[in-house]
Design a protein around this motif. Structure first.
Motif, PDB file in Angstrom:
ATOM      1  N   SER B  91       0.824  -1.214   0.000  1.00  0.00           N
ATOM      2  CA  SER B  91       0.000   0.000   0.000  1.00  0.00           C
ATOM      3  C   SER B  91       0.857   1.262   0.000  1.00  0.00           C
ATOM      4  O   SER B  91       0.331   2.355  -0.178  1.00  0.00           O
ATOM      5  N   GLY B  92       2.162   1.103   0.188  1.00  0.00           N
ATOM      6  CA  GLY B  92       3.054   2.255   0.252  1.00  0.00           C
ATOM      7  C   GLY B  92       3.398   2.641   1.678  1.00  0.00           C
ATOM      8  O   GLY B  92       4.342   3.397   1.917  1.00  0.00           O
ATOM      9  N   ALA B  93       2.618   2.145   2.665  1.00  0.00           N
ATOM     10  CA  ALA B  93       2.885   2.463   4.064  1.00  0.00           C
ATOM     11  C   ALA B  93       4.223   1.848   4.481  1.00  0.00           C
ATOM     12  O   ALA B  93       4.583   0.768   4.037  1.00  0.00           O
ATOM     13  N   VAL B  94       4.932   2.602   5.300  1.00  0.00           N
ATOM     14  CA  VAL B  94       6.207   2.093   5.804  1.00  0.00           C
ATOM     15  C   VAL B  94       6.044   1.808   7.283  1.00  0.00           C
ATOM     16  O   VAL B  94       5.582   2.669   8.040  1.00  0.00           O
ATOM     17  N   GLU B  95       6.366   0.601   7.708  1.00  0.00           N
ATOM     18  CA  GLU B  95       6.187   0.277   9.116  1.00  0.00           C
ATOM     19  C   GLU B  95       7.169  -0.805   9.529  1.00  0.00           C
ATOM     20  O   GLU B  95       7.764  -1.466   8.700  1.00  0.00           O
ATOM     21  N   ASP B  96       7.301  -0.989  10.829  1.00  0.00           N
ATOM     22  CA  ASP B  96       8.127  -2.065  11.359  1.00  0.00           C
ATOM     23  C   ASP B  96       7.259  -3.307  11.538  1.00  0.00           C
ATOM     24  O   ASP B  96       6.117  -3.209  11.963  1.00  0.00           O
ATOM     25  N   LEU B  97       7.864  -4.455  11.211  1.00  0.00           N
ATOM     26  CA  LEU B  97       7.127  -5.714  11.363  1.00  0.00           C
ATOM     27  C   LEU B  97       7.975  -6.683  12.172  1.00  0.00           C
ATOM     28  O   LEU B  97       9.206  -6.630  12.120  1.00  0.00           O
ATOM     29  N   VAL B  98       7.303  -7.586  12.904  1.00  0.00           N
ATOM     30  CA  VAL B  98       8.011  -8.722  13.473  1.00  0.00           C
ATOM     31  C   VAL B  98       7.521  -9.973  12.732  1.00  0.00           C
ATOM     32  O   VAL B  98       6.315 -10.194  12.619  1.00  0.00           O
ATOM     33  N   VAL B  99       8.459 -10.707  12.179  1.00  0.00           N
ATOM     34  CA  VAL B  99       8.106 -11.902  11.399  1.00  0.00           C
ATOM     35  C   VAL B  99       8.352 -13.142  12.264  1.00  0.00           C
ATOM     36  O   VAL B  99       9.437 -13.312  12.825  1.00  0.00           O
ATOM     37  N   MET B 100       7.328 -13.939  12.385  1.00  0.00           N
ATOM     38  CA  MET B 100       7.443 -15.206  13.100  1.00  0.00           C
ATOM     39  C   MET B 100       7.512 -16.291  12.033  1.00  0.00           C
ATOM     40  O   MET B 100       6.651 -16.384  11.161  1.00  0.00           O
ATOM     41  N   ASP B 146       4.770   3.373  19.302  1.00  0.00           N
ATOM     42  CA  ASP B 146       5.229   3.292  20.695  1.00  0.00           C
ATOM     43  C   ASP B 146       6.061   2.043  20.940  1.00  0.00           C
ATOM     44  O   ASP B 146       6.276   1.635  22.077  1.00  0.00           O
ATOM     45  N   ASP B 147       6.449   1.394  19.844  1.00  0.00           N
ATOM     46  CA  ASP B 147       7.230   0.169  19.954  1.00  0.00           C
ATOM     47  C   ASP B 147       6.441  -0.960  20.601  1.00  0.00           C
ATOM     48  O   ASP B 147       6.998  -1.866  21.207  1.00  0.00           O
ATOM     49  N   LYS B 148       5.131  -0.893  20.435  1.00  0.00           N
ATOM     50  CA  LYS B 148       4.301  -1.978  20.996  1.00  0.00           C
ATOM     51  C   LYS B 148       3.951  -2.982  19.887  1.00  0.00           C
ATOM     52  O   LYS B 148       3.606  -2.608  18.773  1.00  0.00           O
ATOM     53  N   LEU B 149       4.032  -4.260  20.250  1.00  0.00           N
ATOM     54  CA  LEU B 149       3.803  -5.331  19.268  1.00  0.00           C
ATOM     55  C   LEU B 149       2.312  -5.649  19.169  1.00  0.00           C
ATOM     56  O   LEU B 149       1.660  -5.896  20.180  1.00  0.00           O
ATOM     57  N   GLY B 150       1.825  -5.614  17.966  1.00  0.00           N
ATOM     58  CA  GLY B 150       0.415  -5.979  17.762  1.00  0.00           C
ATOM     59  C   GLY B 150       0.248  -7.497  17.713  1.00  0.00           C
ATOM     60  O   GLY B 150       1.204  -8.238  17.920  1.00  0.00           O
ATOM     61  N   PRO B 151      -0.991  -7.972  17.418  1.00  0.00           N
ATOM     62  CA  PRO B 151      -1.218  -9.420  17.347  1.00  0.00           C
ATOM     63  C   PRO B 151      -0.582 -10.016  16.073  1.00  0.00           C
ATOM     64  O   PRO B 151      -0.540  -9.364  15.042  1.00  0.00           O
ATOM     65  N   PHE B 152      -0.115 -11.266  16.217  1.00  0.00           N
ATOM     66  CA  PHE B 152       0.457 -11.947  15.054  1.00  0.00           C
ATOM     67  C   PHE B 152      -0.669 -12.443  14.147  1.00  0.00           C
ATOM     68  O   PHE B 152      -1.730 -12.870  14.604  1.00  0.00           O
ATOM     69  N   ARG B 153      -0.357 -12.366  12.873  1.00  0.00           N
ATOM     70  CA  ARG B 153      -1.350 -12.822  11.903  1.00  0.00           C
ATOM     71  C   ARG B 153      -0.651 -13.764  10.917  1.00  0.00           C
ATOM     72  O   ARG B 153       0.418 -13.433  10.390  1.00  0.00           O
ATOM     73  N   LEU B 154      -1.247 -14.945  10.701  1.00  0.00           N
ATOM     74  CA  LEU B 154      -0.616 -15.920   9.813  1.00  0.00           C
ATOM     75  C   LEU B 154      -0.804 -15.475   8.370  1.00  0.00           C
ATOM     76  O   LEU B 154      -1.921 -15.157   7.948  1.00  0.00           O
ATOM     77  N   GLN B 155       0.312 -15.412   7.617  1.00  0.00           N
ATOM     78  CA  GLN B 155       0.231 -14.955   6.228  1.00  0.00           C
ATOM     79  C   GLN B 155       0.260 -16.115   5.240  1.00  0.00           C
ATOM     80  O   GLN B 155      -0.277 -15.993   4.135  1.00  0.00           O
ATOM     81  N   GLY B 156       0.878 -17.226   5.631  1.00  0.00           N
ATOM     82  CA  GLY B 156       0.982 -18.330   4.681  1.00  0.00           C
ATOM     83  C   GLY B 156       2.187 -19.178   5.048  1.00  0.00           C
ATOM     84  O   GLY B 156       2.646 -19.157   6.195  1.00  0.00           O
ATOM     85  N   PHE B 157       2.660 -19.934   4.100  1.00  0.00           N
ATOM     86  CA  PHE B 157       3.862 -20.718   4.383  1.00  0.00           C
ATOM     87  C   PHE B 157       4.718 -20.850   3.133  1.00  0.00           C
ATOM     88  O   PHE B 157       4.261 -20.615   2.010  1.00  0.00           O
ATOM     89  N   VAL B 158       5.980 -21.183   3.364  1.00  0.00           N
ATOM     90  CA  VAL B 158       6.896 -21.482   2.268  1.00  0.00           C
ATOM     91  C   VAL B 158       7.258 -22.954   2.398  1.00  0.00           C
ATOM     92  O   VAL B 158       7.580 -23.417   3.497  1.00  0.00           O
ATOM     93  N   ALA B 159       7.148 -23.683   1.296  1.00  0.00           N
ATOM     94  CA  ALA B 159       7.504 -25.104   1.336  1.00  0.00           C
ATOM     95  C   ALA B 159       9.020 -25.225   1.232  1.00  0.00           C
ATOM     96  O   ALA B 159       9.634 -24.659   0.328  1.00  0.00           O
ATOM     97  N   VAL B 160       9.602 -25.913   2.201  1.00  0.00           N
ATOM     98  CA  VAL B 160      11.047 -26.144   2.137  1.00  0.00           C
ATOM     99  C   VAL B 160      11.293 -27.641   2.204  1.00  0.00           C
ATOM    100  O   VAL B 160      10.468 -28.398   2.720  1.00  0.00           O
TER     101      VAL B 160
END
Lengths: 420, 408
Positions: B91-100, B146-160
């Motif tokens: 969308s063009g938004a710039v943000e910090d993410l935590v990837v699980m 505020d450096d607060k972590l939001g809820p995790f959301r499952l995006q999908g998977f990569v087959a390895v």
């Protein structure tokens, strides 16, 4: 045609017939009919006359039969009527007119025939026992009740069994005419209260020719007697003792409605269009496919009609035990015994198929339930391992079970140290 | 990230395959976020994912990650956590993410997935698993100002997958000690006979039922040809019946001449030893759910074999009664007159009744047979259904069937 039957007064049959008004031409026609019935000219039933006994291909003509039959001097024929309804005699006598068959039969069987003979009482009994002392042909109508010493049919103070045994003693040939004499008919059907049996159940030391039917066709009775007189021996019979010349084919195979059977055109109910169109009666229970008789060809009452011709299915009256085996008369298949009156083969069969399907479904349900309950879970997991899959990778459903699993030993790294 | 797949794999042994998205993020971005790892990482999975990006999505840049922002997976926590700073969303938004990122089961513990997505995910990842891949789940959470972590959301998977692993699977199936072996049991002649029986019994049942109960017919209009419906039905019935008798004769012949012991006469009677009888009882108890395990047979178990022998008996009755009824049309021929003998004992209608009842019994058998074949194939996984096509059953190595030596 009217003939006057005055008893046996001339030396030979031909002269007696002439006296009764039967012309030579009519007698030859009658003999031609017999030749056809005996299948003369073919080798199916063997040579026809004594003179031709050694040469089956040299078969006699109607003229030959007329010579042999017409030249007969008075034969001794005894006609017993035991436990029966006289329908067989009626079948011969009440045929819509006096035929040559009637005349021949009446002349031949005059010695003792309860319905048509003149004497009665002691005189009749005397005629009977005088004739029985000589060689004679024995014709029997009716069954023999054997329960309670045979008291259910007593004639002139003697039980029918005793009379039959006396009559069979000097008999050269024995004819059981009609379903009663052949196997007992309706009175011998379940539960057979008088324990009635046929002639061949009593007379075991002599062959019995079974002229089956309820009643048999008059022409077939006459032809059987005529066969014995002209051939001097019994006709070939099938496994049930019936003369093959009249009982070698199923009604079905010469039925005038057969083409409707082959076309798949069936009467469904007795008042439908199919019935009016004269279609096949198979589906309303016709036993023609199971019954051996000459009915469609010879028919009744001077070839006027016959049951199937009149729109009624054959009930199989020339077959043994037809009241027990061929009923219900209006169903294709008999009912299955022991399972109630409504138990047709189709109902039971489809019920069995349904039971199998329900059983399989129920078994599948229990199998599935067992599986779900986890009893087989272990085996399942093992199977996956066999294909190279570790438990840790089985997802979603089983995720909750995996939390406390011990860690795979292949992971050697200490927590947090991998990149240091 | 530590290696969750194999302890001893070398870089290059692991490959990354396709990514699968639950819908809110493109496959390329899911793989890019999964590949986000410190540049000096030598973890084979990290390397494989970066290679996968180069190969599959060269236009997407893999975000740079500091070593400090990367928290690898541990044996107790089978997923890694990565902070991706200043990530530009589609969308063009710039943000910090935590990837699980990690093992599917462990991540599903932490992340809520709706039923709709859950079943899709389960199906997709099971397909991947069965093909020898493992789903590396990817979930993301937003970090707010505020450096607060939001809820995790499952995006999908990569087959390895591990290259080494993949070849190992094939090898395991063929030679491994704890795996499966294919044993050829049913000879081609038996299989051909089986399917010939199926076809002929089907044809004979359809035509026979019609002969018993001609439930439909054509009305004949004036001038229309009346056809030959019952004539054809009976002709088909008789031709199929004679063909069936040929099949039966071949089966009888093979019962006495075949070198295949599963075809022999003796095999039809699993009653020679007391052990056979005991196994018969055990099988019955197993099928009635009283015993958990039944005896293992490579061929037929005693209950099954006795059933088939009984069916052979039923078929014999069917052929004899059929012959008897057919013989009625030829009473002057000595051969047919002999075959019609039962008529004089039972009467024709009773023979027709037997013939019909045996047909229904065969139908009942077919239902039970088909059900039990599918059931056995599902529960025991021996491939019994396809065995009647290709002749082979699958057996675990180390199995000791009653009727064969141990499978090695």
């Amino acid at each position: 045609m009217t003939y006057s039957i005055e008893g046996w007064q001339e030396p030979t049959l031909a002269e007696n017939l002439e006296r009764a008004g039967v012309s030579r031409r009519d007698f030859l026609k009658f003999c031609g009919g017999l030749a056809a019935v005996f299948a003369a000219g073919t080798t199916v039933f063997g040579p026809v006359t004594k003179a031709h006994a050694d040469d089956p291909t040299d078969t006699p003509t109607a003229g030959d039969i007329a010579d042999v039959l017409g030249g007969m001097t008075k034969p001794n024929v005894v006609w017993l009527q035991l436990q029966e309804c006289t329908g067989c005699v009626e079948s011969v006598l009440r045929s819509g007119g006096t035929t040559v068959e009637d005349v021949v039969l009446s002349l031949l069987s005059l010695n003792y025939q309860e319905v048509i003979m003149a004497p009665s009482g002691e005189a009749a009994e005397k005629v009977l026992y005088d004739t029985l002392a000589e060689d004679h042909i024995l014709v029997v109508n009716g069954s023999v009740p054997t329960k309670d010493n045979g008291i259910y049919c007593v004639i002139g103070g003697k039980t029918s069994e005793q009379i039959l045994k006396d009559a069979a003693k000097n008999a050269t040939h024995i004819l059981a005419v009609g379903a009663c004499a052949v196997w007992g008919s309706v009175q011998a059907s379940h539960p057979n209260p008088t324990r009635a049996v046929g002639v061949d159940q009593i007379i075991k030391n002599k062959p019995v020719i079974n002229v089956a039917g309820c009643p048999p066709i008059g022409e077939v009775i006459t032809a059987t007697v005529a066969y014995i007189l002209t051939h001097g021996k019994a006709p070939k019979t099938d496994a049930e003792g019936r003369p093959l010349f009249a009982y070698d084919q199923r009604i079905h195979d010469s039925c005038p409605r057969r083409s409707h059977f082959d076309a798949g055109q069936y009467v469904r109910t007795f008042d439908d269009d199919a019935a009016r169109n004269g279609w096949c009666l198979y589906q309303v229970g016709c036993k023609g496919p199971s019954t051996f008789a000459a009915c469609p060809i010879i028919q009744w009452n001077m070839h006027t009609s016959w049951p199937v011709g009149a729109g009624h299915p054959c009930i199989g009256c020339t077959e043994k035990n037809f009241f027990d085996r061929f009923t219900p008369f209006y169903s294709v298949l008999p009912n299955v015994p022991g399972l109630g009156v409504e138990a047709t083969a189709t109902k039971i069969g489809l019920g069995l198929v349904a039971a199998a399907a329900i059983g399989a479904t129920a078994h599948a349900g229990v199998t599935a339930a067992r599986h779900a309950s986890g009893k087989e879970r272990e085996k399942e997991a093992e199977a996956m391992a066999a294909f190279g899959d570790e438990e840790g990778w089985i997802v979603a459903d089983q995720a909750d079970q995996l939390v406390d699993e011990p860690v795979d030993e292949t992971i050697n790294d200490e927590p947090g140290k991998a990149e240091k | 990230m530590t290696d969750q797949l194999e302890g001893k794999v070398e870089p290059g042994d692991v490959i990354a395959g396709a990514a699968y998205s639950l819908g809110s993020m493109s496959e390329g971005r899911i793989m890019a976020l999964a590949a986000a790892s410190p540049p000096n990482s030598v973890d084979p999975v990290d390397i494989a994912l970066k290679q996968g990006m180069d190969r599959g999505y060269p236009q997407i840049r893999v975000p740079d990650v500091d070593a400090d922002d990367f928290d690898p997976a541990t044996p107790n926590r089978r997923y890694s956590l990565t902070r991706v700073r200043a990530y530009t969303r589609a969308s063009g938004a710039v943000e910090d993410l935590v990837v699980m990122r990690g093992e599917m089961a462990s991540i599903l513990e932490k992340v809520k997935v709706g039923r709709e997505h859950g079943s899709l995910l389960k199906r997709k990842s099971n397909i991947a698993i069965h093909r020898g891949w493992r789903p590396l789940a990817v979930a993301t959470a937003r970090v707010d100002a505020d450096d607060k972590l939001g809820p995790f959301r499952l995006q999908g998977f990569v087959a390895v997958s591990s290259n080494a692993d993949r070849s190992q699977i094939d090898e395991d199936i063929l030679t491994g000690p704890a795996t499966w072996a294919r044993i050829s049991v049913w000879s081609p002649s038996l299989r051909i006979q089986h399917w010939a029986n199926v076809a002929l019994i089907f044809i004979l049942s359809c035509t026979g039922f019609f002969i018993m109960e001609p439930f439909f017919s054509q009305p004949a209009y004036a001038g229309a040809a009346s056809g030959f419906l019952m004539g054809w039905v009976r002709l088909i019935h008789f031709v199929a019946a004679f063909a069936w008798i040929v099949v039966a004769a071949a089966r009888v012949w093979s019962a006495f001449t075949s070198s295949d012991r599963y075809l022999r006469w003796r095999a039809m009677w699993p009653l020679w030893k007391t052990e056979d009888l005991k196994n018969l009882g055990r099988t019955v108890l197993h099928y009635t759910f009283i015993r958990t395990e039944g005896p293992t047979y490579l061929g037929h178990n005693p209950l099954q074999q006795l059933t088939y022998t009984g069916v052979y008996g039923l078929c014999l009755v069917q052929m004899l009664t059929g012959f008897t009824l057919f013989a009625l049309a030829h009473p002057t021929n000595a051969f047919w007159a002999f075959l019609a003998t039962p008529v004089h004992i039972f009467g024709v209608p009773a023979i027709r009744l037997f013939h019909t009842i045996v047909m229904f019994l065969l139908w009942g058998f077919v239902i039970g047979h088909v059900y039990l074949v599918f059931r056995a194939d599902t529960v025991e996984r021996h491939g019994g259904l396809s065995a009647m096509v290709n002749g082979g059953v699958w057996v675990r190595r180390g199995t000791r069937p009653v009727d064969a030596p141990v499978i090695e």
